[in-house]
Design a protein around this motif. Structure first.
Motif, PDB file in Angstrom:
ATOM      1  N   ALA A  70      20.799 151.231 -60.182  1.00  0.00           N
ATOM      2  CA  ALA A  70      19.635 150.267 -60.195  1.00  0.00           C
ATOM      3  C   ALA A  70      20.255 149.105 -59.475  1.00  0.00           C
ATOM      4  N   ARG A  71      19.659 148.260 -58.787  1.00  0.00           N
ATOM      5  CA  ARG A  71      20.075 146.745 -58.150  1.00  0.00           C
ATOM      6  C   ARG A  71      19.924 145.981 -59.296  1.00  0.00           C
ATOM      7  N   VAL A  72      20.789 145.064 -59.482  1.00  0.00           N
ATOM      8  CA  VAL A  72      20.660 144.011 -60.466  1.00  0.00           C
ATOM      9  C   VAL A  72      20.900 142.761 -59.826  1.00  0.00           C
ATOM     10  N   ALA A  73      20.429 141.833 -60.436  1.00  0.00           N
ATOM     11  CA  ALA A  73      20.265 140.437 -59.829  1.00  0.00           C
ATOM     12  C   ALA A  73      21.649 139.926 -59.481  1.00  0.00           C
ATOM     13  N   PHE A  74      21.648 139.233 -58.298  1.00  0.00           N
ATOM     14  CA  PHE A  74      23.096 138.676 -57.838  1.00  0.00           C
ATOM     15  C   PHE A  74      23.180 137.381 -58.500  1.00  0.00           C
ATOM     16  N   PRO A  75      24.403 137.045 -58.888  1.00  0.00           N
ATOM     17  CA  PRO A  75      24.662 135.625 -59.604  1.00  0.00           C
ATOM     18  C   PRO A  75      24.244 134.831 -58.667  1.00  0.00           C
ATOM     19  N   PRO A  76      23.555 133.723 -59.218  1.00  0.00           N
ATOM     20  CA  PRO A  76      23.049 132.364 -58.504  1.00  0.00           C
ATOM     21  C   PRO A  76      23.960 131.670 -57.877  1.00  0.00           C
ATOM     22  N   PRO A  77      23.751 130.847 -56.826  1.00  0.00           N
ATOM     23  CA  PRO A  77      24.939 130.140 -56.027  1.00  0.00           C
ATOM     24  C   PRO A  77      25.293 128.914 -56.815  1.00  0.00           C
ATOM     25  N   THR A  78      26.347 128.716 -56.508  1.00  0.00           N
ATOM     26  CA  THR A  78      27.062 127.325 -57.350  1.00  0.00           C
ATOM     27  C   THR A  78      26.754 126.079 -56.458  1.00  0.00           C
ATOM     28  N   GLN A  79      26.264 126.140 -55.141  1.00  0.00           N
ATOM     29  CA  GLN A  79      26.094 125.144 -54.454  1.00  0.00           C
ATOM     30  C   GLN A  79      24.974 125.412 -53.343  1.00  0.00           C
ATOM     31  N   HIS A  80      24.656 124.226 -52.695  1.00  0.00           N
ATOM     32  CA  HIS A  80      23.580 124.392 -51.710  1.00  0.00           C
ATOM     33  C   HIS A  80      23.858 125.435 -50.666  1.00  0.00           C
ATOM     34  N   ILE A  81      22.923 126.338 -50.359  1.00  0.00           N
ATOM     35  CA  ILE A  81      23.205 127.439 -49.272  1.00  0.00           C
ATOM     36  C   ILE A  81      22.668 126.927 -47.906  1.00  0.00           C
ATOM     37  N   ARG A  82      23.435 126.807 -46.923  1.00  0.00           N
ATOM     38  CA  ARG A  82      22.764 126.571 -45.621  1.00  0.00           C
ATOM     39  C   ARG A  82      22.360 127.646 -45.012  1.00  0.00           C
ATOM     40  N   PRO A  83      21.385 127.538 -44.119  1.00  0.00           N
ATOM     41  CA  PRO A  83      20.727 128.873 -43.516  1.00  0.00           C
ATOM     42  C   PRO A  83      21.854 129.374 -42.608  1.00  0.00           C
ATOM     43  N   PRO A  84      21.663 130.610 -42.221  1.00  0.00           N
ATOM     44  CA  PRO A  84      22.484 131.052 -41.354  1.00  0.00           C
ATOM     45  C   PRO A  84      22.554 130.740 -39.748  1.00  0.00           C
ATOM     46  N   ARG A  85      23.634 130.647 -38.976  1.00  0.00           N
ATOM     47  CA  ARG A  85      23.562 130.164 -37.519  1.00  0.00           C
ATOM     48  C   ARG A  85      23.192 131.346 -36.853  1.00  0.00           C
ATOM     49  N   VAL A  86      22.468 131.275 -35.957  1.00  0.00           N
ATOM     50  CA  VAL A  86      22.005 132.015 -34.949  1.00  0.00           C
ATOM     51  C   VAL A  86      22.970 132.118 -33.684  1.00  0.00           C
ATOM     52  N   ARG A  87      23.601 133.112 -33.252  1.00  0.00           N
ATOM     53  CA  ARG A  87      24.439 133.212 -32.051  1.00  0.00           C
ATOM     54  C   ARG A  87      23.511 133.061 -30.827  1.00  0.00           C
ATOM     55  N   ARG A  88      24.211 132.305 -29.952  1.00  0.00           N
ATOM     56  CA  ARG A  88      23.395 132.169 -28.668  1.00  0.00           C
ATOM     57  C   ARG A  88      23.022 133.423 -28.122  1.00  0.00           C
ATOM     58  N   SER A  89      23.703 134.627 -28.115  1.00  0.00           N
ATOM     59  CA  SER A  89      23.419 136.001 -27.318  1.00  0.00           C
ATOM     60  C   SER A  89      22.223 136.468 -28.324  1.00  0.00           C
ATOM     61  N   ALA A  90      22.344 136.393 -29.633  1.00  0.00           N
ATOM     62  CA  ALA A  90      21.175 137.026 -30.126  1.00  0.00           C
ATOM     63  C   ALA A  90      19.928 136.134 -30.009  1.00  0.00           C
ATOM     64  N   ALA A  91      19.926 135.008 -29.968  1.00  0.00           N
ATOM     65  CA  ALA A  91      18.812 134.083 -29.696  1.00  0.00           C
ATOM     66  C   ALA A  91      18.260 134.423 -28.274  1.00  0.00           C
ATOM     67  N   LYS A  92      19.221 134.721 -27.377  1.00  0.00           N
ATOM     68  CA  LYS A  92      18.583 134.914 -26.068  1.00  0.00           C
ATOM     69  C   LYS A  92      17.957 136.339 -26.023  1.00  0.00           C
ATOM     70  N   GLN A  93      18.519 137.318 -26.636  1.00  0.00           N
ATOM     71  CA  GLN A  93      17.898 138.683 -26.737  1.00  0.00           C
ATOM     72  C   GLN A  93      16.738 138.651 -27.276  1.00  0.00           C
ATOM     73  N   ARG A  94      16.516 137.682 -28.447  1.00  0.00           N
ATOM     74  CA  ARG A  94      15.009 137.849 -28.993  1.00  0.00           C
ATOM     75  C   ARG A  94      14.001 137.090 -28.034  1.00  0.00           C
ATOM     76  N   LYS A  95      14.404 136.096 -27.469  1.00  0.00           N
ATOM     77  CA  LYS A  95      13.532 135.592 -26.443  1.00  0.00           C
ATOM     78  C   LYS A  95      12.940 136.614 -25.222  1.00  0.00           C
ATOM     79  N   ARG A  96      13.808 137.536 -24.974  1.00  0.00           N
ATOM     80  CA  ARG A  96      13.583 138.632 -23.912  1.00  0.00           C
ATOM     81  C   ARG A  96      12.533 139.601 -24.498  1.00  0.00           C
ATOM     82  N   SER A  97      12.703 139.974 -25.831  1.00  0.00           N
ATOM     83  CA  SER A  97      11.716 141.158 -26.307  1.00  0.00           C
ATOM     84  C   SER A  97      10.354 140.448 -26.807  1.00  0.00           C
TER      85      SER A  97
END
Length: 97
Positions: A70-97
């Motif tokens: 069974a899935r259990v809770a992941f321990p909480p972060p100990t610092q502020h979590i930044r959003p993930p960076r989007v790679r340019r190639s991934a962003a270009k592919q999303r714009k095309r679709s």
């Protein structure tokens, strides 16, 4: 049991080249040993403050911990979590679709 108790070896045997997916997928699963991190504590420390744990990341893409199947809770972060960076190639592919 964990890898030390033979659980890792059993997991390897069961999931290496696994292909019996319930959704009819024909892909084979890949399994490998981590050379850099070993043990639950090290993996938790690696991912608990990772951008993968940011609220904008869908839950099904985040690292997860399971106990007795069974899935259990992941321990909480100990610092502020930044959003993930989007790679340019991934962003270009999303714009095309």
């Amino acid at each position: 049991p964990g890898a030390q108790g033979g659980g890792g070896s059993r997991f390897f045997r069961r999931f290496r080249n696994f292909s019996a997916w319930p959704a009819g997928c024909e892909k084979l699963a890949g399994v490998h040993w981590s050379e850099a991190l070993q043990g639950l504590d090290q993996l938790i420390e690696r991912y608990r403050n990772s951008p993968l744990m940011h609220e904008s990341v869908p839950d099904e893409l985040k690292p997860a911990i399971y106990a007795r199947g069974a899935r259990v809770a992941f321990p909480p972060p100990t610092q502020h979590i930044r959003p993930p960076r989007v790679r340019r190639s991934a962003a270009k592919q999303r714009k095309r679709s």
